[in-house]
Scaffold this motif. Structure first.
Motif, PDB file in Angstrom:
ATOM      1  N   LEU A 165       0.792  -1.227   0.000  1.00 20.91           N
ATOM      2  CA  LEU A 165       0.000   0.000   0.000  1.00 20.91           C
ATOM      3  C   LEU A 165       0.831   1.287   0.000  1.00 20.91           C
ATOM      4  CD1 LEU A 165      -2.878   1.247   0.103  1.00 20.91           C
ATOM      5  CD2 LEU A 165      -2.654   1.229   2.600  1.00 20.91           C
ATOM      6  N   PRO A 166       1.884   1.430   0.826  1.00 16.00           N
ATOM      7  CA  PRO A 166       2.616   2.709   0.821  1.00 16.00           C
ATOM      8  C   PRO A 166       3.129   3.109  -0.559  1.00 16.00           C
ATOM      9  CG  PRO A 166       3.241   1.411   2.726  1.00 16.00           C
ATOM     10  CD  PRO A 166       2.402   0.521   1.860  1.00 16.00           C
ATOM     11  N   VAL A 181       0.139   4.271  -2.640  1.00 16.15           N
ATOM     12  CA  VAL A 181      -0.306   5.613  -2.230  1.00 16.15           C
ATOM     13  C   VAL A 181       0.667   6.673  -2.745  1.00 16.15           C
ATOM     14  CG1 VAL A 181      -0.711   7.135  -0.245  1.00 16.15           C
ATOM     15  CG2 VAL A 181      -1.587   4.779  -0.215  1.00 16.15           C
ATOM     16  N   GLY A 223       0.085   7.480  -6.225  1.00 20.78           N
ATOM     17  CA  GLY A 223      -1.241   7.990  -6.543  1.00 20.78           C
ATOM     18  C   GLY A 223      -2.237   6.967  -7.038  1.00 20.78           C
ATOM     19  N   TYR A 224      -1.914   5.657  -6.888  1.00 20.96           N
ATOM     20  CA  TYR A 224      -2.824   4.615  -7.358  1.00 20.96           C
ATOM     21  C   TYR A 224      -3.911   4.268  -6.347  1.00 20.96           C
ATOM     22  CZ  TYR A 224       0.528   3.778 -11.122  1.00 20.96           C
ATOM     23  OH  TYR A 224       1.353   3.917 -12.204  1.00 20.96           O
ATOM     24  N   MET A 225      -3.629   4.484  -5.066  1.00 25.44           N
ATOM     25  CA  MET A 225      -4.582   4.161  -4.013  1.00 25.44           C
ATOM     26  C   MET A 225      -4.574   5.254  -2.961  1.00 25.44           C
ATOM     27  SD  MET A 225      -3.975   0.047  -3.400  1.00 25.44           S
ATOM     28  CE  MET A 225      -5.392  -0.104  -2.293  1.00 25.44           C
ATOM     29  N   GLN A 226      -5.606   5.261  -2.122  1.00 23.61           N
ATOM     30  CA  GLN A 226      -5.673   6.183  -0.998  1.00 23.61           C
ATOM     31  C   GLN A 226      -5.207   5.461   0.264  1.00 23.61           C
ATOM     32  OE1 GLN A 226      -9.732   7.106   0.335  1.00 23.61           O
ATOM     33  NE2 GLN A 226     -10.499   5.362  -0.848  1.00 23.61           N
ATOM     34  N   PRO A 227      -4.787   6.183   1.290  1.00 25.65           N
ATOM     35  CA  PRO A 227      -4.443   5.525   2.557  1.00 25.65           C
ATOM     36  C   PRO A 227      -5.640   4.754   3.115  1.00 25.65           C
ATOM     37  CG  PRO A 227      -3.677   7.797   2.538  1.00 25.65           C
ATOM     38  CD  PRO A 227      -4.565   7.641   1.330  1.00 25.65           C
TER      39      PRO A 227
END
Length: 335
Positions: A241-242, A245, A248-252
């Motif tokens: 995830l980090p 994020v 810019g592919y995912m949100q926290p």
């Protein structure tokens, strides 16, 4: 002295009898004739790659009594009865919910039910949720992992989640055939063996990625089949995830807040290793017993429950959780 011994033995027997009948089963299915008839009308009896079992309330109660189950939570099984006609689907699901409510009323204390919703039509699902929860006295709702390709966590479902959140709803998730699906593979391996755990994992991951349970914090979501592949998937997701994020592919993701709203049923005959892996995701007060009645023979389900009790009793870490897993936690969820 003999009287004291006899009284003690009687007390122990009564205590055992009460405990033996306390189990709450949060994973069972109601299968009514009208639902089966609709599937047959669309040639969909084997849509989930195996035939629907038969169900009737007397047989269900007989199984419960023989297994020591006090209360069962009824839900509609897969598949979702939608074949392009939203009105037809809504009428079928209304019938399932009304029969479920009648069963609950006729057998006080023995049954609860989580209402089916006529997705993928979100407006119709909202209307049915309001009717089922506010009028029929449903104890929650059952949601498919996907309804004809509309997965849990999708933005289009947010209005429904808002309505459910306002009512502090319990949501029972159940896997359905993935959309799209690998036709040749599932012809070889029935959905229940692999695709169902993968499908459940996919839907929950989608909810987590959009922080659904943070944005709708009054929901309690029960994940079936011992958390499926989540004990493996979530550590990997957290590690990746980090980077996602940062690019810019995912949100926290608020892991703690999301996971605090997830509960897990034990349908699927878990081993001690499965139970321990589940406890890497959640706390002991979020684990509930489930049988998956009537999808396996009664004798198999009784043996599974006894095996679960033996597994818990034989493990020092797990031995103290038997009452919590078998009924205490469910009583807390379904107040």
């Amino acid at each position: 002295m003999k009287r004291q011994i006899a009284a003690g033995m009687l007390g122990a027997i009564l205590t055992f009898s009460v405990q033996a009948q306390q189990t709450v089963d949060v994973h069972t299915h109601i299968i009514i004739p009208e639902y089966v008839e609709m599937l047959k009308a669309h040639g969909a009896e084997l849509e989930e790659t195996f035939p629907l079992p038969t169900w009737d309330v007397e047989r269900h109660i007989a199984f419960m009594d023989s297994a020591g189950i006090r209360t069962a939570v009824l839900t509609m099984p897969a598949p979702q009865p939608y074949y392009g006609d939203a009105k037809e689907s809504a009428e079928c699901i209304r019938r399932v919910n009304e029969v479920s409510a009648k069963v609950k009323q006729q057998y006080p204390g023995r049954f609860k039910f989580c209402a089916a919703l006529p997705l993928p039509d979100v407006d119709a699902a909202i209307r049915e949720a309001i009717y089922a929860l506010d009028t029929l006295g449903a104890d929650g709702v059952k949601l498919a992992t996907n309804s004809r390709g509309r997965y849990l966590g999708d933005e289009e479902l947010d209005p429904l989640m808002k309505v459910l959140d306002e009512r502090n709803a319990v949501i029972i998730i159940h896997p359905h055939r993935p959309t799209p699906y690998p036709e040749e593979i599932i012809a070889t391996t029935p959905l229940a063996m692999y695709e169902y755990p993968a499908e459940t994992t996919r839907a929950v991951v989608n909810m987590l990625a959009r922080n659904v349970l943070v944005r709708y914090p009054n929901l309690k979501v029960i994940v079936p089949h011992c958390g499926s592949f989540l004990p493996l998937a979530l550590p990997r997701m957290k590690s990746i995830l980090p980077a996602m994020v940062a690019q810019g592919y995912m949100q926290p993701i608020d892991w703690e807040a999301n996971l605090s709203r997830l509960y897990f049923d034990l349908a699927g005959n878990p081993t001690v290793e499965v139970l321990r892996s589940l406890l890497t995701l959640t706390t002991p007060d979020h684990i509930l017993y489930g049988s998956d009645y009537p999808y396996l023979p009664d004798a198999v389900l009784r043996a599974n429950l006894q095996r679960l009790k033996q597994t818990l009793a034989a493990d020092k870490e797990l031995a103290g959780y038997e009452e919590m897993f078998l009924w205490g936690n469910a009583e807390g969820v379904f107040k």
